[in-house]
Design a protein around this motif. Structure first.
Motif, PDB file in Angstrom:
ATOM      1  N   SER A  11      -1.323   9.477  -6.138  1.00 39.31           N
ATOM      2  CA  SER A  11       0.098   9.825  -6.183  1.00 39.31           C
ATOM      3  C   SER A  11       0.256  11.318  -5.942  1.00 39.31           C
ATOM      4  O   SER A  11      -0.650  12.098  -6.211  1.00 39.31           O
ATOM      5  CB  SER A  11       0.700   9.437  -7.535  1.00 39.31           C
ATOM      6  OG  SER A  11       0.211  10.282  -8.553  1.00 39.31           O
ATOM      7  N   ILE A  52      -4.552   4.046  -6.593  1.00 41.81           N
ATOM      8  CA  ILE A  52      -3.254   4.521  -6.131  1.00 41.81           C
ATOM      9  C   ILE A  52      -3.219   6.028  -6.326  1.00 41.81           C
ATOM     10  O   ILE A  52      -3.228   6.518  -7.454  1.00 41.81           O
ATOM     11  CB  ILE A  52      -2.103   3.826  -6.890  1.00 41.81           C
ATOM     12  CG1 ILE A  52      -2.177   2.308  -6.664  1.00 41.81           C
ATOM     13  CG2 ILE A  52      -0.751   4.388  -6.445  1.00 41.81           C
ATOM     14  CD1 ILE A  52      -1.183   1.484  -7.476  1.00 41.81           C
ATOM     15  N   THR A  71       3.023   8.178  -2.524  1.00 43.81           N
ATOM     16  CA  THR A  71       2.167   7.337  -3.350  1.00 43.81           C
ATOM     17  C   THR A  71       1.573   6.266  -2.447  1.00 43.81           C
ATOM     18  O   THR A  71       2.305   5.622  -1.694  1.00 43.81           O
ATOM     19  CB  THR A  71       3.000   6.690  -4.476  1.00 43.81           C
ATOM     20  OG1 THR A  71       3.636   7.738  -5.201  1.00 43.81           O
ATOM     21  CG2 THR A  71       2.135   5.889  -5.423  1.00 43.81           C
ATOM     22  N   GLN A  72       0.281   6.110  -2.517  1.00 37.74           N
ATOM     23  CA  GLN A  72      -0.351   5.149  -1.623  1.00 37.74           C
ATOM     24  C   GLN A  72      -1.517   4.444  -2.294  1.00 37.74           C
ATOM     25  O   GLN A  72      -2.296   5.069  -3.020  1.00 37.74           O
ATOM     26  CB  GLN A  72      -0.843   5.874  -0.353  1.00 37.74           C
ATOM     27  CG  GLN A  72      -1.362   4.905   0.692  1.00 37.74           C
ATOM     28  CD  GLN A  72      -1.405   5.507   2.090  1.00 37.74           C
ATOM     29  OE1 GLN A  72      -0.940   6.626   2.304  1.00 37.74           O
ATOM     30  NE2 GLN A  72      -1.955   4.774   3.037  1.00 37.74           N
ATOM     31  N   ALA A 125       4.640   2.851  -9.430  1.00 41.00           N
ATOM     32  CA  ALA A 125       3.534   2.001  -8.983  1.00 41.00           C
ATOM     33  C   ALA A 125       3.496   0.769  -9.879  1.00 41.00           C
ATOM     34  O   ALA A 125       3.671   0.883 -11.095  1.00 41.00           O
ATOM     35  CB  ALA A 125       2.213   2.748  -9.068  1.00 41.00           C
ATOM     36  N   CYS A 134       4.696   0.687  -4.373  1.00 35.52           N
ATOM     37  CA  CYS A 134       3.255   0.636  -4.243  1.00 35.52           C
ATOM     38  C   CYS A 134       2.643  -0.275  -5.322  1.00 35.52           C
ATOM     39  O   CYS A 134       3.004  -0.155  -6.493  1.00 35.52           O
ATOM     40  CB  CYS A 134       2.802   2.070  -4.442  1.00 35.52           C
ATOM     41  SG  CYS A 134       1.204   2.388  -3.880  1.00 35.52           S
ATOM     42  N   SER A 185       0.836  -1.199   0.000  1.00 31.50           N
ATOM     43  CA  SER A 185       0.000   0.000   0.000  1.00 31.50           C
ATOM     44  C   SER A 185       0.872   1.251   0.000  1.00 31.50           C
ATOM     45  O   SER A 185       0.632   2.196  -0.737  1.00 31.50           O
ATOM     46  CB  SER A 185      -0.910  -0.031   1.236  1.00 31.50           C
ATOM     47  OG  SER A 185      -1.449   1.234   1.485  1.00 31.50           O
ATOM     48  N   SER A 186       1.900   1.228   0.847  1.00 31.70           N
ATOM     49  CA  SER A 186       2.853   2.347   0.852  1.00 31.70           C
ATOM     50  C   SER A 186       4.162   1.866   1.443  1.00 31.70           C
ATOM     51  O   SER A 186       4.202   0.819   2.091  1.00 31.70           O
ATOM     52  CB  SER A 186       2.312   3.522   1.668  1.00 31.70           C
ATOM     53  OG  SER A 186       2.169   3.128   3.017  1.00 31.70           O
ATOM     54  N   THR A 187       5.218   2.611   1.173  1.00 36.51           N
ATOM     55  CA  THR A 187       6.509   2.214   1.728  1.00 36.51           C
ATOM     56  C   THR A 187       7.115   3.357   2.531  1.00 36.51           C
ATOM     57  O   THR A 187       6.924   4.529   2.203  1.00 36.51           O
ATOM     58  CB  THR A 187       7.525   1.831   0.629  1.00 36.51           C
ATOM     59  OG1 THR A 187       7.684   2.957  -0.231  1.00 36.51           O
ATOM     60  CG2 THR A 187       7.078   0.637  -0.172  1.00 36.51           C
TER      61      THR A 187
END
Ligand code: GTP
Ligand code: MG
Ligand code: ZN
Length: 292
Positions: free
Chosen positions: A219, A217, A204-205, A76, A38, A8-10
């Motif tokens: 961004s 997603i 970005t998630q 992504a 993502c 989902s996110s980093t």
């Protein structure tokens, strides 16, 4: 069989993951050199007190852009569609839409074009909307307060993973919020000074929406979208209406810029390819000099 998760996110060494089956969330560590992004599908391992990402599955595509040296930077992964959002304010920079489309065609991501903030001016985009519809793209004109205009897009998102891109302040998060009310997103104001967006979304998630069984997603907005180093041949591949003519030029390595008996240039002369798209192609090819 191990459970599969999607990123989902980093953060630096941890990622938030969504379970592919029950959509529950966990945090997991990863080794720095692994570089998950993502949308990645990952396999995890549970150690004593934490989850660790053990493997990233092969990406079927990715949405990319140029890093500051013109190298391809993956933003992504595993995306079915790209929603390219433009607005009356901030007005799209020249060629930005065509550059996004080059990436979309190159990575085999289905584009959806959104012209937002029609409440400010409903006419500016009429001819451009016509043109892109004629090229076969899905085009929508929206306003965040006219819910019906945004609900029209929702059926396209069902069961898909969609990345939403565009300049800062065009309304990406606002539109997402209307389409997926269960998803909580920050939205921001345009700067009074510059009329540009204020980069409200900072990472970005990927979000999962249950009613649509869809991933979106969101961004962070950009001011400009840059393509990584590409050949004229690759750039031409991003222009849908060129495809019928590619392979018909006199020279098999034709760049469609100056060569005699170029099928693309002939199609422009015959009004089969619009001049504004061909000129945009030339400018994008020319912009690659910047990386030299
Ligand atoms: N008039 C009008 N304003 C809108 C519309 N959609 C969004 N806005 C406003 O535009 C501003 C920016 O919206 P956001 O949704 O945060 O934009 P964003 O594209 O997510 O921006 P970043 O996260 O910075 O990339 C906010 O003040 C919104 O209220 C619209 O259809 N019409
Ligand atoms: Mg945003
Ligand atoms: Zn040619």
């Amino acid at each position: 069989m191990t459970d599969l998760y999607r990123v989902s996110s980093t953060q630096k060494t941890t990622a938030t993951l969504i379970n592919c089956d029950d959509h529950s969330k966990i945090k997991a560590f990863f080794a720095r050199k692994m570089k998950p992004i993502c949308g990645d599908v990952v396999e995890i391992e549970a150690s004593k007190s934490a989850y660790v990402i053990k493997k990233i599955q092969k990406r079927f595509n990715s949405f990319c852009r140029a890093d500051n040296r013109g190298r391809k930077q993956h933003m992504a992964a595993n995306v079915d569609q790209i929603m390219i959002v433009m607005a009356v304010e901030p007005f799209p920079t020249r060629d930005i839409l065509n550059r996004y489309l080059v990436t979309a065609e190159h990575e085999d991501i289905e584009p959806i074009l959104i012209f937002n903030k029609s409440d400010i001016d409903s006419k500016v985009f009429i001819s451009i909307i016509n043109q892109y519809e004629q090229l076969g793209y899905n085009v929508f004109k929206t306003s965040k307060d006219e819910v019906a205009s945004i609900n029209d897009i929702k059926p396209l998102l069902k069961d898909k993973t969609t990345v939403i891109v565009g300049q800062s302040g065009v309304g990406k998060s606002s539109i997402t919020r209307v389409m997926m009310p269960s998803v909580v997103l920050k939205t921001g104001k345009l700067s009074d000074k510059t009329g540009k967006g204020a980069h409200t979304t900072s990472v970005t998630q990927m979000y999962y929406d249950e009613p649509l069984n869809a991933n979106i997603i969101d961004s962070p907005g950009v001011w400009e979208y840059g393509l990584w180093i590409m050949t004229p041949h690759e750039i031409a591949g991003g222009f849908r209406e060129f495809q019928d003519y590619l392979g018909q030029c006199k020279f098999s390595n034709c760049t469609h810029i100056h060569e005699p008996q170029c099928a693309i240039m002939q199609a422009v002369k015959d009004n089969k390819i619009r001049e504004n798209r061909y000129h945009s192609f030339l400018r994008i090819v020319d912009s690659m000099k910047y990386w030299a």
